[in-house]
Design an enzyme around this catalytic site. Structure first.
Site, short mmCIF file in Angstrom:
data_model
loop_
_atom_site.label_atom_id
_atom_site.label_comp_id
_atom_site.label_asym_id
_atom_site.label_seq_id
_atom_site.Cartn_x
_atom_site.Cartn_y
_atom_site.Cartn_z
N SER A 45 0.43 8.85 15.84
CA SER A 45 0.46 10.24 15.39
C SER A 45 1.18 11.16 16.35
O SER A 45 1.17 12.38 16.16
CB SER A 45 -0.97 10.76 15.20
N THR A 166 -3.16 13.57 16.74
CA THR A 166 -2.35 14.55 17.45
C THR A 166 -2.89 14.65 18.88
O THR A 166 -4.07 14.45 19.09
CB THR A 166 -2.52 15.90 16.72
N THR A 184 2.72 16.17 17.94
CA THR A 184 2.30 15.32 16.81
C THR A 184 3.50 14.84 16.03
O THR A 184 4.58 15.46 16.07
CB THR A 184 1.37 16.12 15.87
N ARG A 194 7.77 19.24 6.32
CA ARG A 194 6.41 19.80 6.44
C ARG A 194 6.09 20.05 7.92
O ARG A 194 6.30 19.20 8.78
CB ARG A 194 5.40 18.83 5.84
N ASP A 197 -0.05 22.48 12.06
CA ASP A 197 -0.44 23.54 12.99
C ASP A 197 0.15 23.33 14.39
O ASP A 197 0.32 24.30 15.15
CB ASP A 197 -1.97 23.62 13.10
N THR A 217 -6.83 19.65 16.68
CA THR A 217 -6.36 18.48 15.94
C THR A 217 -7.12 18.48 14.62
O THR A 217 -8.20 19.06 14.52
CB THR A 217 -6.63 17.16 16.70
N GLY A 218 -6.55 17.83 13.63
CA GLY A 218 -7.20 17.82 12.32
C GLY A 218 -6.19 18.18 11.26
O GLY A 218 -4.99 18.02 11.46
#
Ligand code: GLY
Length: 309
Positions: A45, A166, A184, A194, A197, A217-218
């Site tokens: 990632s 990330t 990331t 795309r 964040d 992260t998420g």
């Protein structure tokens, strides 16, 4: 002196602490730690080895922020350069801008002398073939690769957080200055172009010496909509404690879009006094990494769990 990061930064914190001990800045330590994770081929990632987009291209995002004056640098959808965090830092140091994307970011990296390198590994390419090529009927392939029909296949995307993560790093140096950074490869099989964040200041990370710093992260779309990293720091500015600010920022997350099974978000944060905290709304994501200058090695700490769904 202190370093904290997402759990995948654990091995990168001791070398970064050496930089701080030798008088290096918080920014130097953040960049160095993140570069190590970007070079880890097993982290799918971040950086080299990251999962590619729908078309099989690796697009990397990163940003960092200097808490002394809130100088920031960011790159998004960068192709062909394995260390987006260093390109982001050069944006901050060399341009009157904060954020470059796509071809402009790649042109800038070339102009600054960054070395081009292959960022798609065999393992990531094989996974892309298994996931994307195997699911797109042969008759639809041409329209996909000609970029005419991509939306239909975005459902194949999956969050890389489920596989690795990330990377976030926050540092406090010997001068008491704070810096934060994130890097990331974004969601696997994402729509080309795309951005999550991570390259967006205020969403993926935010840092202000006067109050503290936070990084996420998420599901990046949620941290963008919630300005989550900035929310944590603003809440500390408004008088909440570090833990209260992290809890409240998670509670303030926007709802997940229909069809998403959760609104996964993880935060690491520090306050201006050097306290640190990890928080998550997903029970399984309960670890983050930290290292103080009096520790022989980096350790794992538990995130506080804040249910939000
Ligand atoms: N949190 C990283 C991303 O959504 O791209």
């Amino acid at each position: 002196m202190l370093l904290i990061g997402s759990e995948n930064a654990l091995e990168a914190l001791p070398p970064a602490m050496q930089i701080l001990k030798q008088g290096g800045s918080a920014l130097d330590a953040v960049e160095a730690a993140i570069r190590l994770v970007e070079s880890n081929l097993e982290d799918h990632s971040v950086g080299v080895g990251g999962w590619p987009n729908l078309l099989g291209e690796v697009e990397l995002d990163a940003s960092l922020m200097d808490g002394r004056n809130r100088s920031s640098g960011a790159v998004g959808a960068l192709r062909g350069y394995p260390h987006p965090i260093s390109v982001a830092r050069r944006v901050m140091d060399s341009l009157p801008h904060v954020f470059l994307t796509g071809q402009g970011a790649a042109d800038f990296a070339a102009e600054m002398g960054f070395e081009r390198a292959e960022t798609l590994t065999d393992i990531a390419a094989q996974e892309w073939i298994a996931r994307v090529q195997a699911n797109v009927p042969p008759a639809k392939m041409a329209a996909l690769f000609q970029r005419r029909e991509m939306t239909a296949w975005v459902a194949l995307t999956r969050d890389p957080q489920r596989i690795a993560g990330t990377v976030d790093v926050i540092a406090i140096d010997g001068q008491g200055n704070i810096a934060s950074g994130v890097s990331t490869s974004g969601w696997a099989w994402k729509y080309p172009g795309r951005l999550g964040d991570s390259p967006i200041i205020g969403a993926g990370n935010y840092c202000d010496n006067r109050h503290g710093a936070a990084a996420c992260t998420g599901y990046g779309e949620l941290a963008i909509r919630g300005s989550t990293a900035h929310t944590v720091v603003l809440l500390m500015q408004m008088g909440l404690s570090l833990v209260e600010a992290c809890q409240q920022a998670l509670r303030d997350l926007p709802p997940a879009p229909p069809g998403w099974e959760d609104n996964m978000m993880n935060i690491v944060a520090v306050d201006r006094d050097g306290n640190h905290c990890g928080a998550t709304n997903i029970k399984q994501w309960d670890e983050y990494a930290y290292m103080r200058d009096d520790m022989a090695k980096a350790e794992i700490a538990k995130r506080i769990y804040v249910p939000t769904t």
